[in-house]
Design a protein around this motif. Sequence first.
Motif, mmCIF file in Angstrom:
data_model
loop_
_atom_site.group_PDB
_atom_site.id
_atom_site.type_symbol
_atom_site.label_atom_id
_atom_site.label_comp_id
_atom_site.label_asym_id
_atom_site.label_seq_id
_atom_site.Cartn_x
_atom_site.Cartn_y
_atom_site.Cartn_z
ATOM 1 N N ASN A 32 33.413 -2.842 12.257
ATOM 2 C CA ASN A 32 34.675 -3.414 11.805
ATOM 3 C C ASN A 32 34.612 -4.920 11.579
ATOM 4 O O ASN A 32 35.600 -5.529 11.161
ATOM 5 C CB ASN A 32 35.778 -3.118 12.829
ATOM 6 C CG ASN A 32 36.151 -1.646 12.859
ATOM 7 O OD1 ASN A 32 35.848 -0.906 11.924
ATOM 8 N ND2 ASN A 32 36.775 -1.209 13.933
ATOM 9 N N VAL A 33 33.481 -5.521 11.896
ATOM 10 C CA VAL A 33 33.373 -6.977 11.774
ATOM 11 C C VAL A 33 32.987 -7.354 10.353
ATOM 12 O O VAL A 33 31.950 -6.956 9.849
ATOM 13 C CB VAL A 33 32.339 -7.528 12.773
ATOM 14 C CG1 VAL A 33 32.126 -9.025 12.531
ATOM 15 C CG2 VAL A 33 32.801 -7.285 14.201
ATOM 16 N N GLY A 34 33.844 -8.145 9.714
ATOM 17 C CA GLY A 34 33.567 -8.628 8.370
ATOM 18 C C GLY A 34 33.345 -10.123 8.406
ATOM 19 O O GLY A 34 32.417 -10.622 9.004
ATOM 20 N N GLY A 35 34.235 -10.868 7.764
ATOM 21 C CA GLY A 35 34.132 -12.320 7.810
ATOM 22 C C GLY A 35 34.404 -12.839 9.208
ATOM 23 O O GLY A 35 35.110 -12.214 9.988
ATOM 24 N N MET A 36 33.807 -13.952 9.517
ATOM 25 C CA MET A 36 34.076 -14.519 10.826
ATOM 26 C C MET A 36 34.161 -16.045 10.765
ATOM 27 O O MET A 36 33.699 -16.657 9.810
ATOM 28 C CB MET A 36 33.048 -14.079 11.862
ATOM 29 C CG MET A 36 31.650 -14.588 11.643
ATOM 30 S SD MET A 36 31.408 -16.213 12.408
ATOM 31 C CE MET A 36 31.823 -15.841 14.108
ATOM 32 N N GLY A 37 34.738 -16.610 11.798
ATOM 33 C CA GLY A 37 34.911 -18.048 11.806
ATOM 34 C C GLY A 37 34.837 -18.625 13.199
ATOM 35 O O GLY A 37 34.831 -17.896 14.195
ATOM 36 N N TRP A 38 34.743 -19.934 13.244
ATOM 37 C CA TRP A 38 34.788 -20.676 14.495
ATOM 38 C C TRP A 38 35.983 -21.624 14.461
ATOM 39 O O TRP A 38 36.263 -22.255 13.443
ATOM 40 C CB TRP A 38 33.510 -21.494 14.689
ATOM 41 C CG TRP A 38 32.322 -20.673 15.075
ATOM 42 C CD1 TRP A 38 31.422 -20.096 14.238
ATOM 43 C CD2 TRP A 38 31.893 -20.354 16.395
ATOM 44 N NE1 TRP A 38 30.467 -19.427 14.960
ATOM 45 C CE2 TRP A 38 30.726 -19.573 16.293
ATOM 46 C CE3 TRP A 38 32.366 -20.651 17.671
ATOM 47 C CZ2 TRP A 38 30.033 -19.080 17.397
ATOM 48 C CZ3 TRP A 38 31.681 -20.173 18.770
ATOM 49 C CH2 TRP A 38 30.536 -19.394 18.634
#
Length: 125
Positions: A30-36
């Motif tokens: 389920n993990v697509g784009g990610m950010g900090w």
Amino acid sequence: QVQLEESGGGLVQAGGSLRLSCQATGRTQNVGGMGWFRQAPGKEREFVAGITWSGGSTQYVDSVKGRFTLSRDNVKKTYYLQMDNLRPEDSAVYFCAARRDVALPPPRMSEYDYRGQGTQVTVSS
């Protein structure tokens, strides 16, 4: 569900480097784009950087451009924030966040589906 766990924070002198990691577990498909994101005491949470699922596109807040590099290893389900030439103003709790959409994620935490608990970064002058 997806769980995200950050690591790699710590104390470093100005000009030094740290590499933050964000390990995803659970339903990682389920993990697509990610950010900090980061949040310093008394300040609002700030978007730092984002990356697409493929890793082909990234974006950074102006204050970290040229110093921070975001990358990901989709096999290891681990996402990295390489931070170089750190400054005291970079001191904050850093959070990773992920969303199901694979596109470049927006700079708003409310649009992410998952987030970690954070790791402290302290840069001394």
